[in-house]
Design a protein around this motif. Structure first.
Motif, PDB file in Angstrom:
ATOM      1  N   VAL A 193       0.837  -1.204   0.000  1.00 58.00           N
ATOM      2  CA  VAL A 193       0.000   0.000   0.000  1.00 58.00           C
ATOM      3  C   VAL A 193       0.867   1.246   0.000  1.00 58.00           C
ATOM      4  CG1 VAL A 193      -1.585   1.368   1.419  1.00 58.00           C
ATOM      5  CG2 VAL A 193      -2.030  -1.055   1.049  1.00 58.00           C
ATOM      6  N   MET A 194       0.420   2.230  -0.758  1.00 57.14           N
ATOM      7  CA  MET A 194       1.116   3.505  -0.851  1.00 57.14           C
ATOM      8  C   MET A 194       0.332   4.560  -0.076  1.00 57.14           C
ATOM      9  SD  MET A 194       1.941   5.614  -4.380  1.00 57.14           S
ATOM     10  CE  MET A 194       0.202   5.563  -4.857  1.00 57.14           C
ATOM     11  N   VAL A 195       1.029   5.361   0.731  1.00 55.37           N
ATOM     12  CA  VAL A 195       0.399   6.456   1.451  1.00 55.37           C
ATOM     13  C   VAL A 195       1.019   7.761   1.006  1.00 55.37           C
ATOM     14  CG1 VAL A 195       1.994   6.292   3.430  1.00 55.37           C
ATOM     15  CG2 VAL A 195      -0.244   7.400   3.699  1.00 55.37           C
ATOM     16  N   LYS A 196       0.158   8.763   0.882  1.00 53.31           N
ATOM     17  CA  LYS A 196       0.618  10.078   0.424  1.00 53.31           C
ATOM     18  C   LYS A 196       0.010  11.160   1.301  1.00 53.31           C
ATOM     19  CE  LYS A 196       2.392  13.244  -2.296  1.00 53.31           C
ATOM     20  NZ  LYS A 196       3.844  13.505  -2.323  1.00 53.31           N
ATOM     21  N   VAL A 197       0.858  12.051   1.776  1.00 54.81           N
ATOM     22  CA  VAL A 197       0.424  13.250   2.490  1.00 54.81           C
ATOM     23  C   VAL A 197       0.987  14.443   1.734  1.00 54.81           C
ATOM     24  CG1 VAL A 197       0.540  14.583   4.639  1.00 54.81           C
ATOM     25  CG2 VAL A 197       0.356  12.086   4.729  1.00 54.81           C
ATOM     26  N   LYS A 198       0.143  15.416   1.476  1.00 53.54           N
ATOM     27  CA  LYS A 198       0.558  16.596   0.721  1.00 53.54           C
ATOM     28  C   LYS A 198       1.824  17.207   1.312  1.00 53.54           C
ATOM     29  CE  LYS A 198      -1.149  21.041  -1.023  1.00 53.54           C
ATOM     30  NZ  LYS A 198      -2.293  21.982  -1.043  1.00 53.54           N
ATOM     31  N   GLY A 199       2.804  17.431   0.441  1.00 52.12           N
ATOM     32  CA  GLY A 199       4.050  18.049   0.876  1.00 52.12           C
ATOM     33  C   GLY A 199       5.112  17.072   1.329  1.00 52.12           C
ATOM     34  N   GLU A 201       7.024  12.986   0.589  1.00 53.52           N
ATOM     35  CA  GLU A 201       7.243  11.934  -0.405  1.00 53.52           C
ATOM     36  C   GLU A 201       6.378  10.718  -0.077  1.00 53.52           C
ATOM     37  OE1 GLU A 201      11.314  10.926  -0.912  1.00 53.52           O
ATOM     38  OE2 GLU A 201      11.977  13.008  -1.165  1.00 53.52           O
ATOM     39  N   THR A 202       6.028   9.979  -1.093  1.00 53.19           N
ATOM     40  CA  THR A 202       5.217   8.778  -0.923  1.00 53.19           C
ATOM     41  C   THR A 202       5.964   7.734  -0.092  1.00 53.19           C
ATOM     42  OG1 THR A 202       4.113   9.160  -3.035  1.00 53.19           O
ATOM     43  CG2 THR A 202       4.049   6.924  -2.167  1.00 53.19           C
ATOM     44  N   GLU A 203       5.222   6.983   0.701  1.00 54.22           N
ATOM     45  CA  GLU A 203       5.806   5.901   1.483  1.00 54.22           C
ATOM     46  C   GLU A 203       4.984   4.643   1.257  1.00 54.22           C
ATOM     47  OE1 GLU A 203       8.479   4.298   2.722  1.00 54.22           O
ATOM     48  OE2 GLU A 203       8.911   6.257   3.639  1.00 54.22           O
ATOM     49  N   PHE A 204       5.606   3.488   1.491  1.00 56.66           N
ATOM     50  CA  PHE A 204       4.944   2.209   1.235  1.00 56.66           C
ATOM     51  C   PHE A 204       4.939   1.334   2.485  1.00 56.66           C
ATOM     52  CE2 PHE A 204       6.385   3.756  -2.832  1.00 56.66           C
ATOM     53  CZ  PHE A 204       5.348   3.452  -3.703  1.00 56.66           C
ATOM     54  N   ALA A 218       1.800   4.004   7.026  1.00 54.54           N
ATOM     55  CA  ALA A 218       1.697   5.195   7.870  1.00 54.54           C
ATOM     56  C   ALA A 218       2.852   5.239   8.860  1.00 54.54           C
ATOM     57  CB  ALA A 218       0.361   5.198   8.605  1.00 54.54           C
ATOM     58  N   ARG A 219       3.169   4.100   9.443  1.00 54.27           N
ATOM     59  CA  ARG A 219       4.273   4.047  10.406  1.00 54.27           C
ATOM     60  C   ARG A 219       5.597   4.424   9.747  1.00 54.27           C
ATOM     61  NH1 ARG A 219       8.042   0.340  11.598  1.00 54.27           N
ATOM     62  NH2 ARG A 219       8.939   0.408  13.706  1.00 54.27           N
ATOM     63  N   SER A 220       5.832   3.918   8.550  1.00 54.12           N
ATOM     64  CA  SER A 220       7.075   4.247   7.838  1.00 54.12           C
ATOM     65  C   SER A 220       7.186   5.738   7.571  1.00 54.12           C
ATOM     66  CB  SER A 220       7.137   3.472   6.515  1.00 54.12           C
ATOM     67  OG  SER A 220       7.243   2.086   6.741  1.00 54.12           O
ATOM     68  N   LEU A 221       6.067   6.365   7.208  1.00 59.25           N
ATOM     69  CA  LEU A 221       6.098   7.798   6.937  1.00 59.25           C
ATOM     70  C   LEU A 221       6.339   8.588   8.231  1.00 59.25           C
ATOM     71  CD1 LEU A 221       3.779   9.627   4.441  1.00 59.25           C
ATOM     72  CD2 LEU A 221       4.553  10.737   6.523  1.00 59.25           C
ATOM     73  N   LEU A 222       5.704   8.156   9.309  1.00 61.48           N
ATOM     74  CA  LEU A 222       5.904   8.824  10.600  1.00 61.48           C
ATOM     75  C   LEU A 222       7.365   8.749  11.037  1.00 61.48           C
ATOM     76  CD1 LEU A 222       2.740   7.437  12.421  1.00 61.48           C
ATOM     77  CD2 LEU A 222       3.164   9.860  11.969  1.00 61.48           C
TER      78      LEU A 222
END
Length: 236
Positions: A193-199, A201-204, A218-222
């Protein structure tokens, strides 16, 4: 035969409190299984202490985290007053040797039983409340729960909730999740799954269900953005 009064000096030193009515502490340490404990077990004090603990923790959290939303305060409160946390405090006070238990309860490991320890923690808080008043009981709670309050033993939020709250706090749209890949048979699928938050980079994230993969993403992006740290959130 004259019954010797128990010596609570070491316990009182850990509590940093001297009882005006020592019988309250005696009652707080008495399990219902103890001989001649009818009407004098810790159960009533535990009932009272549970409410005093909840109020003291709620007030402390309100003052300690002035910018935290209600949801976070509620999660912190639930973490601090749960059985495992109260048992941890009772262990720190080393109440085990002072517990008054029936023979069967003692032989079955009652002095290390988490439920009993948690109940006794609350009973002692209730006893201090009756003996010295709310402010004294609150001070005991603040001293004893300080480390748990500053460093929770478990993540207070799941990764998706934490990421959404972070985005909202910065005035950004909610995170979006997209299945980038699905592999494996129907009975044992694997999702990427790919997660994107404005501003950002995409995380998986990977998982055996869409939900698990979303949480992993989400955890990887955090972690990448430094919102969470590996020390506090190294495991799911």
């Amino acid at each position: 035969m004259v019954r010797r009064k128990p010596n609570y000096d070491e316990l009182l030193e850990k509590l940093e409190y001297q009882f005006q009515k020592p019988e309250l502490l005696d009652e707080a340490l008495t399990h219902v299984s103890a001989p001649k404990a009818s009407g004098k077990s810790y159960q009533r004090l535990e009932f009272l202490g549970d409410r005093v603990l909840g109020l003291a923790i709620a007030e402390t959290l309100y003052k300690t985290f002035p910018n935290a939303p209600e949801g976070e305060l509620s999660r912190r409160l639930a973490e601090l007053v749960r059985r495992e946390s109260c048992a941890e405090i009772a262990i720190a006070w080393d109440v085990g040797p002072y517990l008054k238990l029936g023979a069967g309860e003692a032989h079955s490991g009652g002095r290390r039983n988490q439920t009993i320890l948690a109940d006794v923690c609350e009973a002692i808080i209730g006893a201090v409340f009756l003996d010295g008043g709310y402010e004294v009981a609150k001070a005991l709670v603040e001293r004893s729960f300080k480390a748990l309050l500053e460093t929770p033993r478990r993540p207070l939020r799941d990764p998706k909730s934490a990421l959404q709250e972070w985005a909202q706090g910065r005035g950004l749209p909610p995170p979006t999740y997209t299945i980038a890949e699905q592999t494996g048979p129907d009975h044992a699928p694997k999702f990427r799954v790919m997660v994107k938050v404005k501003g950002t980079e995409t995380e998986f994230g990977l998982g055996t269900s869409k939900r698990i993969a979303e949480q992993a993403a989400a955890r990887s992006l955090l972690l990448r953005e430094g919102i969470w740290t590996e020390d506090e959130h190294g495991t799911n």
